[in-house]
Every structure is written in C-alpha cells, then in structure tokens.
Design an enzyme around this catalytic site. Structure first.
Site, PDB file in Angstrom:
ATOM      1  N   SER A  46     -22.824  35.126  13.178  1.00  0.00           N
ATOM      2  CA  SER A  46     -23.407  34.636  14.486  1.00  0.00           C
ATOM      3  C   SER A  46     -23.693  35.975  15.246  1.00  0.00           C
ATOM      4  O   SER A  46     -23.132  36.926  15.329  1.00  0.00           O
ATOM      5  CB  SER A  46     -21.839  34.023  15.228  1.00  0.00           C
ATOM      6  OG  SER A  46     -22.220  33.202  16.310  1.00  0.00           O
ATOM      7  N   GLU A  47     -24.980  35.656  15.753  1.00  0.00           N
ATOM      8  CA  GLU A  47     -25.839  36.966  15.910  1.00  0.00           C
ATOM      9  C   GLU A  47     -25.115  37.718  17.297  1.00  0.00           C
ATOM     10  O   GLU A  47     -25.537  38.883  17.623  1.00  0.00           O
ATOM     11  CB  GLU A  47     -27.227  36.813  16.323  1.00  0.00           C
ATOM     12  CG  GLU A  47     -27.693  35.561  17.317  1.00  0.00           C
ATOM     13  CD  GLU A  47     -27.613  34.260  16.734  1.00  0.00           C
ATOM     14  OE1 GLU A  47     -27.046  34.042  15.496  1.00  0.00           O
ATOM     15  OE2 GLU A  47     -28.540  33.566  17.312  1.00  0.00           O
ATOM     16  N   ASN A  48     -24.324  36.818  18.244  1.00  0.00           N
ATOM     17  CA  ASN A  48     -23.410  37.614  19.156  1.00  0.00           C
ATOM     18  C   ASN A  48     -22.687  38.858  18.613  1.00  0.00           C
ATOM     19  O   ASN A  48     -21.873  39.728  19.428  1.00  0.00           O
ATOM     20  CB  ASN A  48     -22.826  36.750  19.982  1.00  0.00           C
ATOM     21  CG  ASN A  48     -21.854  36.051  19.556  1.00  0.00           C
ATOM     22  OD1 ASN A  48     -22.174  35.417  18.237  1.00  0.00           O
ATOM     23  ND2 ASN A  48     -20.675  35.842  19.893  1.00  0.00           N
TER      24      ASN A  48
END
Lengths: 220, 232
Positions: A46-48
């Site tokens: 998840s790119e966060n």
C-alpha cells in the site's frame, strides 16, 4: 455475458504467483485480494507505506494510525513492514513490486494509459498512479471494454491526458483478457458467452485475433 | 543553557516566525499523521498567501482544510485533493493554485530538498501533462524528466515519541511523508504524543534524527478517521 466486478477480480487473481509483492489500486483491483488462490502467499503493498496489508480491523483493533492508500483503516499482517512515503516509492520506482493492478479510462495499442484526468471535469489528482505505471514492468489494467454508449476504451491512441506512456502490457475488461505487444492488442481470452465478433466490434485499436480464443471459466 | 533541548512550551512559540507568503511543508497522508495542532496554530495566526506542500489538503473543517476557511492558502502542491468541498470550490473559482504532483515525485522532492540535491530525474510523468515543459533525458533507453527539489520556510511534522533532543519516532502508517518533510524545512517543527528523556529511545529505532529538528512540542491529538472500515 460481460464479467461482473467480482469475476474480473477472480480472473486477475489467477495471475498472482507465490511470493509476489503486489500493489492493488482502488475499485476492482482492491477486490482481487478476496480471491488469492489457496496455497499462494502474496504480500500487498500500500503506497502510503505498508508492505503486508492485512484485513480490515475489528472494532477492538481499529487504529487511526493504521490506514491503507485508500485511507481506509486496515491491519498489518504478520511479516509486514511499515516505512516512509519515499521508501514506498523507491520500491515502486525501483521496479521491486512484482505486479500492479489498476483501473483506467482508456488504454491504447502502444501501451499508453489514461486514468486520472478528464478535461472539463473536476480533477482530483493522480495520487501514486503515475509512479506505479512508470515503475512497474508487470501491470494489469482493469476496465470496462466500452462506455455505456458503446464507445471503445481500447484505442489506437488515447484521447485523454496520459498517466503513463508505453507501460501497459495486459488488460482485463468485462469482455476479454488481452495482451498489448508490438503496437496491437492480442485477444487471449473472452468472457463466457461473449463472441469474438462483439469484442472486435468494441475494440477501436488494432486487434489481433488468434484462431482459437478460449472462454474464461468461473466456479459457480 | 538549552544545548540540544528543542522543546518549546506553547504552540504559539512553536510557530514563531511564520509569515504570510511563506512555503510550508506538511507531513501526513489523508488525515493520518497530520500535525493537526500546528495547522490549528497557523489558522489562529491568520497568516495568508501560503504555499503548502502536502500529499492532500485535509477535509472540510479538519487538517489543512481549516486553512481554506479564511483563504490562507494561495498555492498547493499535492497528489490528490478530493474529499474537500471547500477546496473544490476555491479551485474552480481560481482562488487557489493547484500543482498536482505524482505522489512519489512529491516524496522525492521533499527528500531531495532535505538532502541537498537540487533536482532529480524520474520516469514518472514522462509523456503525460506532468512532463510538459520539463527537461527530458534518456538513460539506458528510457525517458526521464527533471524534477526540482522543494525546501520549505517551515516544515510541520507529526511524530509519536521524541526525546528532548528532537530524535523522533513515528507510529505505524502515520509515518508516511513526515520523515521527508522533517528534513526539508528551514525551520522544522515537530509535534508528538510524548516527549521522553535522551537515552530512553533506542538509537537504532529513531526515524528522524534530531539534527533535522528545530522545535518540538508535546500535544494531544484528535486523530480523526477519514474512512472507518471494520470487519465484523
């Protein structure tokens, strides 16, 4: 019959391989996590800043400091890692993510993708999509084959502003599974009950149709 | 003698020196890990014409969204600005300039700014509207565009624990953009949930070393949840 959203997710999930690190976009791609085949272990990025996204939390586990890239509250699975946004996009840009699945408005026969901006409509931003398509070698685009008015979204050349150039090599639509290679769409599979003729009619870009195009099968 | 003690005693002191027209880099992703009390202090001070660099712009009435209420932001660099009706209104009325920036490019602009790297090449955005007008170079048969680093007059950061010397740890995904933001401020202000004595934090577990941090303050946080998703 055109594939349902759930069937599209099921079909994409068959492309997962044991040991894959995978980034799933918002919408149909998110549903892919529900169909990870038995006996296969994948790690969701998840790119966060989360590698190893787990299930949604229970009420007791709910934690405002634990979200995914869709800003939903989530958990981390055993073996997860958490890191900064720069580290997260180093993974993405450095080509370390094995598979990226994301939606699109249009794709074209050169592998260009348009997914973030419709001129004249409110533009909210690209988020991490431009980084994901530029960084990954292995991308599956999920989308409807044509608009509600029957206009193809698989084009000779994208009309909308691009998210990335020459980066898409596989497309799953509600009608077909296709590869993009050497300036053409190659029809690999068709949805159950969908004719090759219908796919030809709804594909505006160059389409190569092999002699045999198998029909997808789904468990009832 | 204060030495390395970075603590300040009030939010007023924490944001001392901020002026209209300045650039403020803010950590946070959505409403997760945002410096909510430092933002509230900027609102209280009423400074305007700010350039804000942040992945998002909060929601109506919370986070950076509160700075829209009195039109304190004139320009924002962000990757995604949905979920905010007042923002949409100001954007459509051209009351706020929006520079949409890919999320990884935004993180790298901050990282580079803090690391003394004035610009970097990236494949992200090549062939798209983001790449228009930017220098292009080819390395190993791929096209890359030149993106410039960002430095803020202020960086505002939300941490979990810090010691008095400004060594900071973040909690879970509240880390996000905060470590990069912390490096990229001429004045970096960090608010945390707990300040401890030097020596209490394991040195190898520090995310942001105190050298980047100018001021530190302990606060209490609402930590509003943007999308509450639970399983039964």
């Amino acid at each position: 019959m055109a594939l349902t959203r759930e069937q599209m997710a099921q079909r994409v999930a068959r492309e997962l391989q044991d040991g894959f690190y995978v980034n799933l976009g918002i919408g149909i791609p998110t549903l892919v996590a529900n169909y990870i085949p038995d006996g296969i272990d994948v790690m969701l990025q998840s790119e966060n800043g989360l590698l190893g996204m787990g299930r949604y939390p229970t009420e007791d586990e709910l934690d405002p400091d634990m979200i995914n890239a869709g800003k939903e509250t989530v958990t981390a699975r055993p073996g997860a890692a958490i890191f900064s946004s720069a580290e997260s996009f180093a993974m993405i840009r450095g080509g370390h993510v094995d598979l990226t699945v994301l939606g699109a408005f249009e794709v074209d026969q050169q592998g260009n993708i348009a997914s973030w901006m419709i001129p004249g409509k409110l533009i909210k931003g690209m988020g991490g999509a431009m980084d994901l398509v530029a960084g990954a070698d292995n991308i599956i685009c999920t989308m409807t084959h044509a608009s509600k008015h029957g206009e193809s979204k698989l084009l000779e050349k994208c009309e909308l502003p691009l998210t990335g150039a020459g980066c898409i090599n596989r497309v799953l639509t509600d009608l077909a599974y296709l590869e993009i290679k050497d300036g053409a769409f190659i029809l690999k599979e068709r949805a159950p009950g969908v004719s090759v003729e219908e796919i030809i009619e709804k594909t505006a870009g160059k389409l190569i149709v092999p002699d045999h195009v198998p029909e997808m099968t789904f468990d009832a | 003698m204060a030495g390395f003690d970075k603590r300040v005693s009030s939010y007023e002191e924490a944001m001392e020196g901020i002026e209209s027209g300045m650039t403020v880099i803010a950590g946070g992703f959505g409403l997760c890990g945002i410096p909510e009390n430092l933002i509230a202090e900027i609102k209280r001070r009423g400074v305007s014409d700010l350039t804000v660099v942040s992945n998002n712009c909060g929601v109506d009435g919370f986070g950076l969204g509160v700075l829209l209420e009195d039109r304190q932001i004139s320009k924002i660099l962000a990757s995604y600005v949905g979920e905010n009706a007042l923002f949409e209104k100001q954007m459509l009325n051209d009351e706020i300039e929006v520079v949409l920036t890919p999320q990884g490019t935004l993180a790298e602009k901050m990282r580079a700014g803090g690391a003394g790297i004035p610009a970097f090449y990236t494949a992200t955005g090549y062939g798209t509207p983001i790449g228009e007008g930017k220098e292009v170079r080819v390395f190993n048969d791929r096209h890359y565009i030149l993106e410039e680093a960002i430095i803020g007059d202020f960086a505002i950061v939300k941490g979990w624990k810090a010691d008095r010397y400004g060594n900071v740890m973040y909690r879970h995904t509240a880390q996000n953009f905060n470590p990069m933001a912390a490096t990229a401020g001429k004045i970096t202000v960090v608010e945390v949930e707990e300040i401890v004595e030097p020596g209490e934090l394991e040195p190898s577990q520090i995310h942001t070393p105190g050298i980047y941090v100018d001021r530190i303050i302990q606060g209490t946080f609402e930590k509003r949840i943007e999308k509450r998703t639970v399983r039964s």
